[in-house]
Enzyme design. Structure first.
Site, PDB file in Angstrom:
ATOM      1  N   TYR A 230       0.803  -1.222   0.000  1.00 12.79           N
ATOM      2  CA  TYR A 230       0.000   0.000   0.000  1.00 12.79           C
ATOM      3  C   TYR A 230       0.839   1.278   0.000  1.00 12.79           C
ATOM      4  CZ  TYR A 230      -4.256   2.631   0.333  1.00 12.79           C
ATOM      5  OH  TYR A 230      -5.303   3.460   0.023  1.00 12.79           O
ATOM      6  N   LYS A 239       7.534   8.346  -0.661  1.00 15.90           N
ATOM      7  CA  LYS A 239       7.977   8.785   0.657  1.00 15.90           C
ATOM      8  C   LYS A 239       9.356   8.233   1.021  1.00 15.90           C
ATOM      9  CE  LYS A 239       4.635  11.420   0.948  1.00 15.90           C
ATOM     10  NZ  LYS A 239       3.340  11.330   1.525  1.00 15.90           N
ATOM     11  N   HIS A 259       7.947  17.665   2.320  1.00 17.48           N
ATOM     12  CA  HIS A 259       6.569  17.191   2.105  1.00 17.48           C
ATOM     13  C   HIS A 259       5.708  18.404   1.752  1.00 17.48           C
ATOM     14  CE1 HIS A 259       3.090  14.560   3.943  1.00 17.48           C
ATOM     15  NE2 HIS A 259       3.120  14.495   2.631  1.00 17.48           N
ATOM     16  N   SER A 281       0.086  14.772   6.317  1.00 13.85           N
ATOM     17  CA  SER A 281      -0.695  13.870   5.476  1.00 13.85           C
ATOM     18  C   SER A 281      -2.190  14.082   5.688  1.00 13.85           C
ATOM     19  CB  SER A 281      -0.336  12.420   5.801  1.00 13.85           C
ATOM     20  OG  SER A 281       1.031  12.209   5.545  1.00 13.85           O
ATOM     21  N   ASP A 306       2.555  17.049  -3.451  1.00  7.60           N
ATOM     22  CA  ASP A 306       2.939  16.286  -2.254  1.00  7.60           C
ATOM     23  C   ASP A 306       4.404  16.445  -1.852  1.00  7.60           C
ATOM     24  OD1 ASP A 306       1.899  14.388  -0.242  1.00  7.60           O
ATOM     25  OD2 ASP A 306       3.347  12.992  -1.091  1.00  7.60           O
TER      26      ASP A 306
HETATM   27  P1  GTP Z   1      -1.766  13.363   1.574  1.00  8.64           P
HETATM   28  O1  GTP Z   1      -1.927  12.889   0.176  1.00  8.64           O
HETATM   29  O2  GTP Z   1      -2.047  12.311   2.593  1.00  8.64           O
HETATM   30  O3  GTP Z   1      -0.429  13.979   1.823  1.00  8.64           O
HETATM   31  O4  GTP Z   1      -2.928  14.476   1.853  1.00  8.64           O
HETATM   32  P2  GTP Z   1      -3.032  15.998   1.432  1.00  8.64           P
HETATM   33  O5  GTP Z   1      -2.243  16.848   2.367  1.00  8.64           O
HETATM   34  O6  GTP Z   1      -2.750  16.152  -0.004  1.00  8.64           O
HETATM   35  O7  GTP Z   1      -4.569  16.301   1.756  1.00  8.64           O
HETATM   36  P3  GTP Z   1      -5.810  16.482   0.748  1.00  8.64           P
HETATM   37  O8  GTP Z   1      -5.727  17.745  -0.045  1.00  8.64           O
HETATM   38  O9  GTP Z   1      -6.000  15.225   0.004  1.00  8.64           O
HETATM   39  O10 GTP Z   1      -6.985  16.663   1.806  1.00  8.64           O
HETATM   40  C1  GTP Z   1      -7.226  15.714   2.819  1.00  8.64           C
HETATM   41  C2  GTP Z   1      -8.603  15.891   3.362  1.00  8.64           C
HETATM   42  O11 GTP Z   1      -8.751  17.210   3.903  1.00  8.64           O
HETATM   43  C3  GTP Z   1      -9.685  15.737   2.294  1.00  8.64           C
HETATM   44  O12 GTP Z   1     -10.749  15.001   2.814  1.00  8.64           O
HETATM   45  C4  GTP Z   1     -10.090  17.158   2.001  1.00  8.64           C
HETATM   46  O13 GTP Z   1     -11.427  17.247   1.585  1.00  8.64           O
HETATM   47  C5  GTP Z   1      -9.855  17.880   3.322  1.00  8.64           C
HETATM   48  N1  GTP Z   1      -9.509  19.305   3.111  1.00  8.64           N
HETATM   49  C6  GTP Z   1      -8.591  19.794   2.236  1.00  8.64           C
HETATM   50  N2  GTP Z   1      -8.574  21.151   2.247  1.00  8.64           N
HETATM   51  C7  GTP Z   1      -9.490  21.542   3.164  1.00  8.64           C
HETATM   52  C8  GTP Z   1      -9.951  22.816   3.628  1.00  8.64           C
HETATM   53  O14 GTP Z   1      -9.500  23.885   3.190  1.00  8.64           O
HETATM   54  N3  GTP Z   1     -10.919  22.806   4.598  1.00  8.64           N
HETATM   55  C9  GTP Z   1     -11.444  21.636   5.088  1.00  8.64           C
HETATM   56  N4  GTP Z   1     -12.364  21.717   6.036  1.00  8.64           N
HETATM   57  N5  GTP Z   1     -11.051  20.417   4.656  1.00  8.64           N
HETATM   58  C10 GTP Z   1     -10.090  20.362   3.712  1.00  8.64           C
HETATM   59  C1  SPV Z   2       0.936  10.713   2.866  1.00  7.40           C
HETATM   60  O1  SPV Z   2       0.574   9.968   3.790  1.00  7.40           O
HETATM   61  O2  SPV Z   2       1.506  11.801   3.081  1.00  7.40           O
HETATM   62  C2  SPV Z   2       0.651  10.339   1.474  1.00  7.40           C
HETATM   63  C3  SPV Z   2       0.178   8.978   1.232  1.00  7.40           C
HETATM   64  O3  SPV Z   2       0.862  11.114   0.567  1.00  7.40           O
HETATM   65  S1  SPV Z   2       1.465   7.821   1.193  1.00  7.40           S
HETATM   66  O4  SPV Z   2       1.993   7.768  -0.168  1.00  7.40           O
HETATM   67  O5  SPV Z   2       0.888   6.534   1.591  1.00  7.40           O
HETATM   68  O6  SPV Z   2       2.523   8.239   2.090  1.00  7.40           O
HETATM   69 MN    MN Z   3       1.374  13.267   1.288  1.00  3.52          MN
END
Ligand code: GTP
Ligand code: SPV
Ligand code: MN
Length: 618
Positions: A230, A239, A259, A281, A306
């Site tokens: 995964y 990562k 990150h 994340s 990312d």
């Molecule tokens: P990774 O891929 O794990 O690194 O995550 P990421 O940092 O790219 O987060 P992503 O943009 O995918 O958002 C993660 C969650 O946070 C999602 O369910 C989004 O809908 C929520 N989210 C993102 N931006 C906002 C925001 O501005 N406000 C709120 N309330 N939720 C948000």
């Molecule tokens: C994170 O966890 O920050 C991700 C997903 O972008 S993973 O590739 O599983 O680390």
């Molecule tokens: Mn990430």
């Protein structure tokens, strides 16, 4: 879809020549692969060339095996759904190890096992671990093929899912392999799902092992991953390489592996800016990277979602590239009202993992639409209706898709020279205390803000969701060396940039502050453009700020809020500073720093003292 069907029935790629290294391959790589083949004893070795034909063949095999379900090509062309083993759904931080020679170099925020001990353990586990399987050899470049900021890697894996995903996430194939000439540095990444097959034994849809090791050897730039297929556990380019190993390379070579998402922003006056932002994340990087501004005149384009590699150039500018070629994004919460750009990106050619399947053969997850379809197949393959007591998609379900498919990619996202960073943003998921936006007083204060990020845990990794934890630089799970040394490295980079007078401004944001009733005070998503506008107007010298206890904040009417209906007193609450809560926060920061002993830079100890003085004066 037709071209796809043709390719799916083309059997000629079963050619035995697959087992041979392409002519001209660096003998170092050939010898390494041979050594691994002797250890893992796979049935065959396949050198992947990154071609469409190869991807078709891998997908065909996975559909036959039950690893992938092909989605309805009328609705989602050339797209697939993978359902993982229910115990293999996210990064396993407790099984992630930094095996530096000296334990102190891994630091208190990483798990450490001595390299010799880990090698012995892995050597035992690896013996025959690919029996009955194919070992795929994946040569790739992180970053544009001919960028001086890019680095090469080769991963072996016995997972065709990982092979296909790596083909989407990196610049994989013959062109990368040709460039890894003798003497060129390359990262060695070894991956097995740890599920050898006895002769005649039937395979399962998602082979994995209860025992998991995600091990990094920063000194020798090696990764060994065992037992999981995964995400960050298995797509080692991401990562494991681009953050954990790369951060150690960057420390040694004078750059930064972070990150961070990367954005290009054009303001109404036509000035172009680039922004790098670090959030933990599942805290909003992909969403901000694909932001559709709600305010007129501003344009936001995507460079990366990312990971960013940043390096001061000869003129003292901080340049950055996105080392990846695809997105491995969180599905839940991605919908028309939150991230239409992502929805548009996912029209086809996408691998979905652990989302729900509709009766029409398309995908669904919580937040894609306001109301779920009346019947679905959930992420575990069970029949699901809206009255079920669990979500249809796993909270860490994801999409894997080429960045080139995103309609907002900027024209400079593959510029080999990188983009010039004007502003850096740190953020976290905080229901309390942390204001909507603060500008750091200077670089060192900005490094302090990055070093002290705390954030509520999410589904992206194992652990209790919502629990507050420190996630400095959003790198707690991803720094391949002592975190306190990482802070010193950031301070050093600042010194270098300061000499040229081109220091990016640093900001802290929090989209997740909550009202007493538990609702978000800030609408987020597109409305974050309002905060971005203030940040970049600050960089442009066009916006006022007032000095507050935490840094510079926008005075009363400086945030562009026209047309936004905020709840009563929301703005006040978004910027409120509660001295007793902040004193507790700083006490916690002191304990957090103490965990790193005397490796904490004196400049950050000084910032903590200043923070206490500012709060005492409130
Ligand atoms: P990774 O891929 O794990 O690194 O995550 P990421 O940092 O790219 O987060 P992503 O943009 O995918 O958002 C993660 C969650 O946070 C999602 O369910 C989004 O809908 C929520 N989210 C993102 N931006 C906002 C925001 O501005 N406000 C709120 N309330 N939720 C948000
Ligand atoms: C994170 O966890 O920050 C991700 C997903 O972008 S993973 O590739 O599983 O680390
Ligand atoms: Mn990430």
């Amino acid at each position: 879809a037709e071209a796809y069907d043709d390719a799916m029935h083309d059997e000629t790629v079963h050619d035995a020549s697959w087992a041979l290294a392409p002519e001209g391959t660096n003998p170092e790589i050939v010898a390494w692969v041979e050594q691994l083949a002797h250890l893992f004893t796979p049935d065959t070795v396949v050198w992947c060339d990154g071609s469409q034909r190869e991807r078709d063949e891998l997908n065909r095999r996975m559909v036959a095996q039950g690893t992938l379900v092909q989605l309805n090509p009328e609705l989602r062309p050339y797209s697939f759904l993978a359902r993982s083993h229910p115990a293999d759904v996210a990064r396993v931080e407790s099984r992630t190890f930094i095996c530096s020679a000296d334990e102190a170099d891994a630091g208190p925020s990483n798990n450490w096992i001595a390299p010799d001990e880990m090698r012995a353990t892995l050597g035992g586990l690896a013996d025959g671990a690919m029996r009955g399987r194919t070992m795929y050899v994946l040569p790739f470049s992180m970053g544009p093929l001919d960028s001086p900021l890019s680095r090469f890697g080769v991963q072996v894996t016995d997972s065709p899912y990982v092979a296909v995903s790596t083909g989407i996430m990196t610049r994989l194939g013959a062109e990368a392999l040709q460039r890894i000439t003798p003497g060129t540095a390359w990262v060695r990444a070894v991956h097995t799902v740890g599920a050898p097959l006895a002769p005649g034994e039937l395979d399962v849809a998602w082979p994995s092992n209860e025992t998991k090791y995600i091990s990094h050897f920063p000194e020798t730039r090696e990764i060994w991953s065992y037992g999981s297929a995964y995400g960050g556990n298995a797509l080692l380019a991401k990562k494991a390489f681009a953050l954990r190993i790369a951060s150690a390379m960057a420390r040694d070579e004078g750059w930064l592996a972070e990150h961070m998402l990367l954005l290009k922003v054009t303001n109404p006056r036509g000035r172009v800016f680039h922004v790098a932002a670090a959030f933990p994340s599942a805290c909003g990087k992909t969403n901000l990277a694909m932001l559709r501004p709600s305010i007129p005149g501003w344009e936001v384009e995507t460079v990366g979602d990312d990971i960013a590699w940043l390096a001061p150039d000869a003129w003292g500018r901080l340049k950055a590239i996105n080392p990846e070629a695809g997105f491995f994004g969180v599905a839940p919460g991605t919908g028309a009202s939150t991230n239409q750009t992502a929805v548009d990106t996912l029209w086809g050619n996408t691998v979905f993992t652990n989302v729900a399947l509709t009766d029409e053969g398309d995908v669904w997850w919580e937040g894609l639409t306001d109301t779920p379809p009346s019947h679905l197949t959930d992420w575990q393959g069970e029949s699901w209706t809206p009255s079920a007591d669990h979500p249809a998609a796993h909270p860490n379900s994801r999409f894997t898709v080429a960045a080139a498919q995103c309609p907002t990619m900027s024209d400079d996202w593959e510029d080999p020279a990188g983009v010039t960073i004007d502003a850096i943003i740190f953020g976290g998921r905080r229901a309390t205390n942390v204001p909507l936006v603060v500008e750091a007083r200077d670089w060192d204060h900005g490094v302090y803000l990055g070093a002290t990020i705390s954030s509520e845990r999410t589904a992206a990794a194992e652990g209790t969701i919502g629990e507050l934890r420190r996630d400095p630089f959003a790198m707690a799970p991803f720094c391949g060396y002592n975190m306190a040394d990482h802070w010193q490295h950031w301070l050093n980079v600042g010194d270098q940039l300061r000499r040229s007078g081109r220091v990016p401004r640093i900001f802290q944001v929090n989209w997740f502050r909550k009202d007493d009733d538990g609702s978000f005070l800030w609408p987020g998503f597109s409305e974050n453009s309002r905060v971005l506008a203030w940040i970049l107007d600050r960089v442009d010298g066009a916006a006022p700020a007032v000095a507050g206890p935490l840094g510079w904040t926008p005075p009363g009417d400086a945030l562009p809020l026209e047309g936004l209906d905020l709840p009563e007193n929301a703005l006040e609450k978004l910027f409120a500073v509660d001295p007793s809560a902040w004193t507790a926060e700083l006490d916690d920061t002191e304990r957090f720093f103490a965990g790193f002993g005397d490796r904490v830079p004196e400049k950050l100890e000084r910032q903590l003292r200043l923070a206490r003085e500012h709060i005492a004066a409130v």
